[in-house]
Design an enzyme around this catalytic site. Structure first.
Site, PDB file in Angstrom:
ATOM      1  N   ASP A  23      33.389  11.775 -13.622  1.00 39.28           N
ATOM      2  CA  ASP A  23      34.716  11.259 -13.915  1.00 39.28           C
ATOM      3  C   ASP A  23      34.598   9.759 -14.181  1.00 39.28           C
ATOM      4  O   ASP A  23      34.099   9.015 -13.340  1.00 39.28           O
ATOM      5  CB  ASP A  23      35.599  11.524 -12.675  1.00 39.28           C
ATOM      6  CG  ASP A  23      37.070  11.431 -12.990  1.00 39.28           C
ATOM      7  OD1 ASP A  23      37.431  11.517 -14.171  1.00 39.28           O
ATOM      8  OD2 ASP A  23      37.851  11.276 -12.036  1.00 39.28           O
ATOM      9  N   ASP A 134      37.913  11.899 -20.432  1.00 36.08           N
ATOM     10  CA  ASP A 134      37.170  11.074 -19.477  1.00 36.08           C
ATOM     11  C   ASP A 134      36.457  11.851 -18.380  1.00 36.08           C
ATOM     12  O   ASP A 134      36.040  11.249 -17.395  1.00 36.08           O
ATOM     13  CB  ASP A 134      38.094  10.026 -18.856  1.00 36.08           C
ATOM     14  CG  ASP A 134      39.109  10.648 -17.903  1.00 36.08           C
ATOM     15  OD1 ASP A 134      39.376  11.851 -18.032  1.00 36.08           O
ATOM     16  OD2 ASP A 134      39.622   9.925 -17.038  1.00 36.08           O
ATOM     17  N   GLU A 135      36.337  13.170 -18.519  1.00 34.65           N
ATOM     18  CA  GLU A 135      35.585  13.881 -17.485  1.00 34.65           C
ATOM     19  C   GLU A 135      34.886  15.127 -18.015  1.00 34.65           C
ATOM     20  O   GLU A 135      35.315  15.723 -19.006  1.00 34.65           O
ATOM     21  CB  GLU A 135      36.459  14.221 -16.288  1.00 34.65           C
ATOM     22  CG  GLU A 135      37.644  15.103 -16.575  1.00 34.65           C
ATOM     23  CD  GLU A 135      38.459  15.367 -15.317  1.00 34.65           C
ATOM     24  OE1 GLU A 135      38.293  16.434 -14.725  1.00 34.65           O
ATOM     25  OE2 GLU A 135      39.251  14.487 -14.948  1.00 34.65           O
TER      26      GLU A 135
END
Length: 398
Positions: A23, A134-135
């Site tokens: 993350d 974003d992960e």
DNA sequence: TCTGGGGTCCTAGGACCC
DNA sequence: TCTGGGGTCCTAGGACCC
């Protein structure tokens, strides 16, 4: 390439898996700090759609000068210290941190950095499940080396490629890894085994579990179930009774850290949509022309998205949000899949006829569903073109 | 101080077919 | 004429996530 084998390898019995969840830390805000290093250490908020006040001499806008309907997309840890959170209205955030710097989002840049960090990870560990900008989940099971060394290498590769930090959790499954990556943010690395569940997972609030949102949390709270440990102790039959067979049984499993879902290393999109919230509420009759313009523009943008991504829509949906925030949707299944703005407009019109237009609106959205890959579709031999009519919003025939 | 935009998945009722 | 059960598609809404 062979899903059945993959799911057997991931879900079936066998040696414990090593699943990482990676993350990015305060992602959008961190990208902005690369561009504006002078803002480091200051409260910075990303959000809003356009600048609503002139820039100060510093070249930046203060949050207190914002007026409008935007929400906080991301905030630096300095801004979070004031209580600012993602999803919070910007007006509320401004009340908490008036002097924070407000930057508009630059999604093209964030996407570019996203591709960069994912490529850096893939060079080391190619089995990846994309979870958004974003992960990602990463399967480390079959890679040689100690878990901690591998995870450190991934963090270092991300930093080398982007200049950004991330947090990683590694555990035997996705559910636990997602929880673990949160435990030592930012720049964290947390490795857990099943034996760690009672000490590290059970003290957390139920809402920390991915899939337990505000509604379920409130319902659990009313049953005096606050932590994951409380949930693990709860009678599974009671959970099924209160939450339904499927969700109730899952709550019990999740609280015990059990999850055998495989990594989804590739997937086809199910729908593509465009929506917009207006600067001010618009009335279907009084602001008819403006609404029509907005709707046509949404159709054009959706058509562009479909063309760029190479899909046809078998189904078109309309979404309206009224001034009181109540939301309704209407769907229309098409005889044959379409992708052009004109065809989307026709479909939207049929949806529009089934919707009450007696109150002010704050949002309009359209959605393409039942997607078909363009190259997989063979149009019927004698397809005819339907001619669209000019007026769209609030036709007289209603 | 009212709440963005892009998605996924689940539930449930009714139509329709066998 | 009545009964019934299963399967699938369509539609609407809602919870949840990033």
């Amino acid at each position: 390439m062979t899903p059945s084998r993959d799911s057997f390898a991931d879900g079936g019995p066998g040696p414990a898996r090593r699943i990482a969840h990676l993350d990015m830390d305060a992602y959008f805000a961190s990208v902005e700090l690369l561009r504006h290093p002078e803002l480091r250490g200051q409260p910075v908020v990303i959000g809003g759609r356009r600048r609503t006040a002139p820039l100060e001499a510093t070249g930046f806008q203060r949050l207190r000068t914002y007026a409008g309907r935007g929400v906080v997309t991301t905030a630096t840890y300095e801004a979070r210290a004031f209580g600012v959170r993602s999803g919070m209205g910007l007006m509320k955030a401004a009340a908490l941190a008036p002097e924070a710097i407000l930057l508009p989002g630059d999604y093209e840049t964030y996407s570019r950095f996203s591709r960069t960090f994912k490529a850096a990870v893939a060079a080391i560990a190619p089995r990846i499940e994309d979870r958004g900008i974003d992960e990602i989940f990463i399967d480390l099971t079959d890679l040689p080396g100690e878990t901690r060394d591998l995870a450190q290498r991934l963090k270092e590769a991300v930093r080398q490629a982007t200049g950004l930090s991330c947090s990683i959790g590694v555990t035997p499954n996705k559910l636990l890894s997602k929880l673990a990556s949160e435990l030592q943010k930012p720049d964290g690395l947390t490795i857990l085994s099943l034996e760690d569940i009672p000490t590290r997972i059970w003290p957390l609030p139920c809402s920390a579990i991915n899939g337990i949102g505000p509604k379920a949390s409130a319902k659990l709270e009313a049953l005096q179930i606050r932590t994951i440990g409380d949930l693990a102790e709860a009678d599974p039959a009671m959970l099924v009774e209160r939450f339904g067979q499927s969700y109730g049984a899952w709550l019990h499993e999740a609280a015990h850290g059990r999850d055998d879902r495989p990594l989804a290393t590739s997937r086809e999109p199910k729908s593509i949509s465009r929506e917009t919230t207006f600067e001010r509420d618009l009335h279907p009759k009084h602001d008819r022309e403006e609404l029509t313009r907005i709707l046509l523009r949404l159709c054009e943008r959706l058509a562009e998205d479909l063309a760029r991504k190479g899909y046809l829509a078998g189904n078109v949906g309309l979404k309206l949000r009224y001034a009181d925030f109540s939301t309704i949707t209407r769907d229309h299944a098409l005889e044959g899949p379409v992708a052009e703005a004109k065809a989307l407009r026709d479909a939207v019109r049929t949806c529009l006829r089934r919707v009450p237009l007696d109150r002010k609106l704050r949002l309009l959205g359209i959605r393409a569903g039942s997607l078909v890959r363009r190259e997989d579709h063979r149009p019927p031999a004698n397809a005819t073109l339907r001619v669209a009519e000019p007026g769209l919003f609030l036709d007289t025939e209603r």
